[in-house]
Design a protein around this motif. Structure first.
Motif, short mmCIF file in Angstrom:
data_model
loop_
_atom_site.label_atom_id
_atom_site.label_comp_id
_atom_site.label_asym_id
_atom_site.label_seq_id
_atom_site.Cartn_x
_atom_site.Cartn_y
_atom_site.Cartn_z
N ALA A 19 34.57 -39.85 21.48
CA ALA A 19 35.77 -40.22 21.37
C ALA A 19 36.71 -39.07 20.45
N SER A 20 35.90 -38.44 19.44
CA SER A 20 36.48 -37.48 18.79
C SER A 20 36.71 -36.18 19.36
N ARG A 21 35.86 -35.89 20.41
CA ARG A 21 35.81 -34.74 21.34
C ARG A 21 36.63 -34.86 22.31
N GLY A 22 37.16 -36.25 22.84
CA GLY A 22 38.03 -36.39 24.27
C GLY A 22 37.06 -35.98 25.46
N THR A 23 35.73 -36.01 25.27
CA THR A 23 34.79 -35.55 26.51
C THR A 23 34.31 -36.87 27.09
N LYS A 24 33.56 -36.63 28.15
CA LYS A 24 32.85 -37.96 29.08
C LYS A 24 31.45 -37.37 29.17
N LEU A 25 30.40 -38.06 29.04
CA LEU A 25 29.16 -37.76 29.48
C LEU A 25 28.54 -38.51 30.78
N LEU A 26 28.14 -37.73 31.56
CA LEU A 26 27.46 -37.94 32.88
C LEU A 26 26.09 -37.71 32.85
N ALA A 27 25.44 -38.76 33.35
CA ALA A 27 23.96 -38.21 33.73
C ALA A 27 23.56 -38.82 35.11
N ILE A 28 23.18 -37.94 35.99
CA ILE A 28 22.96 -38.17 37.31
C ILE A 28 21.29 -38.40 37.25
N THR A 29 20.64 -39.71 37.43
CA THR A 29 19.53 -39.99 37.43
C THR A 29 18.78 -40.42 38.48
N PHE A 30 17.52 -39.66 38.74
CA PHE A 30 16.77 -40.34 39.87
C PHE A 30 15.24 -40.21 39.48
N LYS A 31 14.34 -40.61 40.42
CA LYS A 31 12.96 -40.70 40.23
C LYS A 31 12.38 -39.38 39.95
N THR A 32 11.54 -39.05 39.15
CA THR A 32 10.98 -37.79 38.89
C THR A 32 10.01 -37.38 40.17
N PRO A 33 10.24 -36.41 40.85
CA PRO A 33 9.23 -36.12 42.00
C PRO A 33 7.99 -35.94 41.40
N ASP A 34 6.83 -36.35 41.97
CA ASP A 34 5.46 -36.25 41.64
C ASP A 34 5.02 -34.78 41.91
N ILE A 35 5.44 -33.69 41.18
CA ILE A 35 5.03 -32.40 41.28
C ILE A 35 4.87 -31.96 39.74
N VAL A 36 4.45 -30.53 39.76
CA VAL A 36 4.12 -30.02 38.67
C VAL A 36 5.24 -29.61 37.81
#
Length: 443
Positions: free
Chosen positions: A280-297
């Motif tokens: 609110a103090s910054r006037g920004t918006k946070l986005l997190a695009i989430t998905f299952k982590t692939p089974d790779i190193v």
């Protein structure tokens, strides 16, 4: 102050005599076991102990050892893999097969993870047949030149850990242990490495042996020529970001040395109220695009996550949205994280038509858009914006971004966009990540 500080740091990071004896005992036992197995099978193979535990530059609490199985250089690769893994499996019934350039075994033996790596015993590093073949030469070089600087290396390793730039894996893109060793060999001490590090500029070349192959270009921020291979930059994995963070940390440490550089306070998880207030103090918006982590190193995962991060930021920019900062995070789920400056736009946008001197094109444009008007000697028209929020755009076009094979497949199975305090649903580790990501002020 620094001498007292260094003594305090070393008390916390230098292995005890008991730890050291156990580490060496395990290494000797494993080597004896492997050499005996090789003789029994009639194999011309011998085993050596390499890495920081062999060079006595390791830090307290380390639980792994590197043991290399040295095969003659004329051994067919398939035979090296087959015989190397067969010997390695004899060390302990508790093992896991892993893959780098070629397979190796990590065995649990007397409380330690022992990496058992088949490689070629080549004449010199110029004749390596795989990247791991260099490691024995690194070992020999450091042992020959370290000359009592073991604790100085430990200090530099802990310093780079403390300031967040240690680790050459692709998740971190920082300083390897071998790079830390070479900087101390070059500058003679931890103090010397930090004093010179404070003055590093992008493109700095360090060539301890003076044998750099100038036919090879190194477009990296720091170039440290491998003393055993004139074509190789030991610092090739170091990103520009981590390079600059190191230079900054060196400068700040020289001005005000503190234990916090070596052992920084743990980041507190971001709390819901604090996150709401900060955004609110910054006037920004946070986005997190989430998905299952692939089974790779991780070394496969993180380049794909960063590719997705970059592609998504460019997609948003093309549609006039603006991200203030971006990053990636991964645990059981992965996330592309954005703090947005502009995440919502007006319902209309300007569509540019042809300049007036292209009469034929102008007529077609007017026919298609009767409401077109002149601006700057060309036709333009106001049209409804297809996506007036960043979330709408991402939902519609994320799968068309450059994502990398495994990340693309995972996103194809489903993704979710979390906003603001909803991102905390990803758990306490993500909440700690947010504290650093948002550069949240200390409370």
């Amino acid at each position: 102050m620094p001498d007292e500080l260094y003594r305090e740091v070393l008390e916390r990071i230098k292995p005890s005599a008991v730890e050291d004896a156990h580490m060496r005992s395990v290494a000797h036992e494993v080597i004896d076991k492997l050499d005996s197995e090789a003789r029994e099978h009639g194999l011309d193979v011998y085993t050596i102990h390499v890495g920081s535990t062999a060079r006595d530059t390791w830090l307290k609490g380390k639980k792994d050892i590197d043991i290399f199985l040295m095969f003659p250089p004329d051994t067919p690769l398939e035979k090296l893999k087959e015989d190397g893994l067969r010997l390695a499996r004899e060390v302990s019934p508790r093992f896991e097969e892993r893959y780098a350039e070629h397979p190796y075994i990590t065995a649990l033996y007397k409380g330690l993870d022992v990496d058992l790596v088949p490689c070629y015993h080549v004449e010199d590093a110029a004749h390596i047949q795989s990247a791991v073949d260099r490691s024995p030469f690194h070992n020999t070089y450091v042992l020959k030149h370290i000359d009592g600087l073991h604790d100085e290396v430990r200090l530099l390793k802990q310093f780079t850990r403390g300031v967040g730039v240690y680790g050459s894996e692709l998740r971190t893109q920082g300083f390897s242990g071998y790079l830390c060793e070479l900087l101390v060999l070059k500058y003679g001490s931890f103090d010397g490495a930090v004093e010179h590090g404070a003055g590093f500029k992008r493109g700095r070349v360090i060539d301890i042996e003076g044998h750099m192959d100038k036919s090879v270009e190194h477009p990296d921020p720091l170039i440290v020529i491998d003393p055993v291979d004139p074509k190789r930059n030991v610092a090739a994995a170091l990103s520009g970001q981590k390079f600059c963070e190191f230079v900054d940390a060196c400068r700040r440490f020289l001005k005000a040395p503190s234990i916090d550089f070596f052992f920084p306070p743990a980041a507190e998880p971001m709390k819901k109220g604090a996150l709401e207030g900060l955004l609110a103090s910054r006037g920004t918006k946070l986005l997190a695009i989430t998905f299952k982590t692939p089974d790779i190193v991780e070394d496969t995962l993180y380049p794909q996550l960063r590719k997705a991060e970059d592609s998504l930021a460019k997609l948003l920019e093309r549609h006039e949205f603006k991200a203030y900062r971006t990053d990636v995070w991964s645990n059981d789920r992965s996330a592309i994280v954005l703090e947005m400056l502009v995440w919502e736009l007006p319902a209309i946008e300007r569509h540019l038509g042809p300049p007036l001197d292209e009469r034929e094109h102008c007529e077609k444009f007017i026919e298609k858009y009767p409401g077109a008007y002149i601006m700057g000697c060309r036709y333009v028209v106001d049209i409804p914006r297809k996506y007036d929020t960043a979330v709408e755009l991402i939902n519609a076009q994320l799968k068309s971004c450059g994502l990398g094979k495994h990340v693309c497949a995972s996103i194809g199975q489903g993704f979710e966009i979390l906003t603001n305090e909803k991102t905390l649903e990803l758990g306490p580790e993500f909440a700690r990540f947010l504290t650093k990501f948002l550069r949240a002020p200390e409370t």
